[in-house]
Design a protein around this motif. Sequence first.
Motif, mmCIF file in Angstrom:
data_model
loop_
_atom_site.group_PDB
_atom_site.id
_atom_site.type_symbol
_atom_site.label_atom_id
_atom_site.label_comp_id
_atom_site.label_asym_id
_atom_site.label_seq_id
_atom_site.Cartn_x
_atom_site.Cartn_y
_atom_site.Cartn_z
ATOM 1 N N ASN A 1 0.825 -1.211 0.000
ATOM 2 C CA ASN A 1 0.000 0.000 0.000
ATOM 3 C C ASN A 1 0.861 1.264 0.000
ATOM 4 N N VAL A 2 1.953 1.252 0.774
ATOM 5 C CA VAL A 2 2.841 2.420 0.805
ATOM 6 C C VAL A 2 3.456 2.673 -0.568
ATOM 7 N N VAL A 3 3.901 1.587 -1.227
ATOM 8 C CA VAL A 3 4.492 1.731 -2.558
ATOM 9 C C VAL A 3 3.468 2.261 -3.551
ATOM 10 N N VAL A 4 2.254 1.725 -3.529
ATOM 11 C CA VAL A 4 1.212 2.177 -4.454
ATOM 12 C C VAL A 4 0.854 3.635 -4.195
ATOM 13 N N MET A 5 0.701 3.996 -2.916
ATOM 14 C CA MET A 5 0.373 5.394 -2.596
ATOM 15 C C MET A 5 1.482 6.348 -3.027
ATOM 16 N N THR A 6 2.742 5.923 -2.884
ATOM 17 C CA THR A 6 3.863 6.758 -3.319
ATOM 18 C C THR A 6 3.845 6.963 -4.828
ATOM 19 N N MET A 7 3.583 5.880 -5.555
ATOM 20 C CA MET A 7 3.530 5.979 -7.017
ATOM 21 C C MET A 7 2.371 6.867 -7.462
ATOM 22 N N ILE A 8 1.202 6.711 -6.814
ATOM 23 C CA ILE A 8 0.059 7.543 -7.173
ATOM 24 C C ILE A 8 0.328 9.004 -6.853
ATOM 25 N N SER A 9 0.974 9.277 -5.710
ATOM 26 C CA SER A 9 1.303 10.662 -5.356
ATOM 27 C C SER A 9 2.249 11.280 -6.381
ATOM 28 N N ALA A 10 3.264 10.520 -6.782
ATOM 29 C CA ALA A 10 4.205 11.031 -7.788
ATOM 30 C C ALA A 10 3.502 11.297 -9.117
ATOM 31 N N LEU A 11 2.581 10.392 -9.489
ATOM 32 C CA LEU A 11 1.834 10.581 -10.736
ATOM 33 C C LEU A 11 0.947 11.812 -10.668
ATOM 34 N N GLN A 12 0.299 12.021 -9.531
ATOM 35 C CA GLN A 12 -0.553 13.203 -9.373
ATOM 36 C C GLN A 12 0.261 14.492 -9.456
ATOM 37 N N VAL A 13 1.419 14.513 -8.807
ATOM 38 C CA VAL A 13 2.284 15.700 -8.879
ATOM 39 C C VAL A 13 2.709 15.966 -10.318
ATOM 40 N N TYR A 14 3.055 14.917 -11.034
ATOM 41 C CA TYR A 14 3.463 15.080 -12.432
ATOM 42 C C TYR A 14 2.321 15.627 -13.280
ATOM 43 N N LEU A 15 1.108 15.098 -13.083
ATOM 44 C CA LEU A 15 -0.024 15.549 -13.871
ATOM 45 C C LEU A 15 -0.374 16.998 -13.560
ATOM 46 N N VAL A 16 -0.341 17.384 -12.282
ATOM 47 C CA VAL A 16 -0.662 18.764 -11.916
ATOM 48 C C VAL A 16 0.378 19.727 -12.484
ATOM 49 N N ARG A 17 1.650 19.385 -12.405
ATOM 50 C CA ARG A 17 2.695 20.257 -12.938
ATOM 51 C C ARG A 17 2.581 20.374 -14.459
ATOM 52 N N SER A 18 2.171 19.274 -15.103
ATOM 53 C CA SER A 18 2.036 19.333 -16.558
ATOM 54 C C SER A 18 0.909 20.253 -17.003
ATOM 55 N N LEU A 19 -0.083 20.494 -16.148
ATOM 56 C CA LEU A 19 -1.179 21.385 -16.503
ATOM 57 C C LEU A 19 -0.729 22.840 -16.556
ATOM 58 N N PHE A 20 0.297 23.202 -15.794
ATOM 59 C CA PHE A 20 0.733 24.584 -15.714
ATOM 60 C C PHE A 20 1.973 24.868 -16.565
ATOM 61 N N GLU A 21 2.460 23.882 -17.229
ATOM 62 C CA GLU A 21 3.611 24.106 -18.082
ATOM 63 C C GLU A 21 3.175 24.754 -19.398
ATOM 64 N N ASP A 22 3.891 25.801 -19.832
ATOM 65 C CA ASP A 22 3.609 26.466 -21.098
ATOM 66 C C ASP A 22 4.521 25.870 -22.171
ATOM 67 N N LYS A 23 3.914 25.091 -23.010
ATOM 68 C CA LYS A 23 4.694 24.368 -24.018
ATOM 69 C C LYS A 23 4.833 25.164 -25.321
ATOM 70 N N ARG A 24 4.228 26.352 -25.389
ATOM 71 C CA ARG A 24 4.320 27.164 -26.604
ATOM 72 C C ARG A 24 5.725 27.731 -26.751
ATOM 73 N N LYS A 25 6.216 27.762 -27.943
ATOM 74 C CA LYS A 25 7.551 28.295 -28.226
ATOM 75 C C LYS A 25 7.423 29.791 -28.509
ATOM 76 N N ILE A 26 8.254 30.614 -27.922
ATOM 77 C CA ILE A 26 8.265 32.065 -28.102
ATOM 78 C C ILE A 26 9.264 32.396 -29.209
ATOM 79 N N ARG A 27 8.759 33.081 -30.290
ATOM 80 C CA ARG A 27 9.616 33.459 -31.408
ATOM 81 C C ARG A 27 10.025 34.940 -31.255
ATOM 82 N N THR A 28 11.261 35.237 -31.481
ATOM 83 C CA THR A 28 11.757 36.632 -31.397
ATOM 84 C C THR A 28 12.137 37.112 -32.778
#
Length: 229
Positions: free
Chosen positions: A202-229
């Motif tokens: 259970n500890v291993v599964v909860m750790t993996m799920i927590s890491a996955l949730q953190v990754y998914l939340v961070r991916s929502l706020f990442e700006d993947k658009r490229k800025i052209r100058t």
Amino acid sequence: MEAARATLCVLSVFGALFPGRSAVLASFSQALDSDFTFTLAAGRRECFFQTMKSDASLEIEYQILDGSGLDVDFVITSPSGQVVFSDYHKSDGVHTVVDTEDGDYMFCFDNTFSAVSEKLVFFELILDNMEQEEEVEDWKEYVQGTDVLDMKLEDIMDTINNVKARLGKSVHIQTMLRAFEARDRNIQESNFDRVNFWSVVNVVVMTMISALQVYLVRSLFEDKRKIRT
């Protein structure tokens, strides 16, 4: 056996008080008991034999102390080949055979239905009326006049028999309590290991799920658009 030792001690005291009369106690009926613990391998069948006299009695009590399911098949067969008692997938049992036949009784523990789990088996045998019959003269012929200390031989014999029976019963109860304690301890240790294993899972599964949730939340706020100058 404690009961036999205590009886012999009482008999020795009686022999000292009444020299020459100890032979009259040979007619006491003695009960013999023994216990055994063994490991019954997976897919195996183990059989034991006990030689009995006619008109005696045999009592067997068994328990499964450890192993998956805590069950086993059990059967008692008479010298003539007749099945006397049989149990299927039982964790414990008590059987008494009275008026036994003359010959070897066979009792078997069967674990062939289990392909991977071995069993720890405890059983106890109690044999009664197994002593050889001897021609003993009437003890009253040895009694002349007033007995020493006004003690009657009947009272002494009854007292010794009562002490022997109660000591034997105490030993039997203590043996069975030790068997119950061993089985309960094995169950508790098995449950302890099972709880620890699933807790780690259970500890291993909860750790993996927590890491996955953190990754998914961070991916929502990442700006993947490229800025052209």
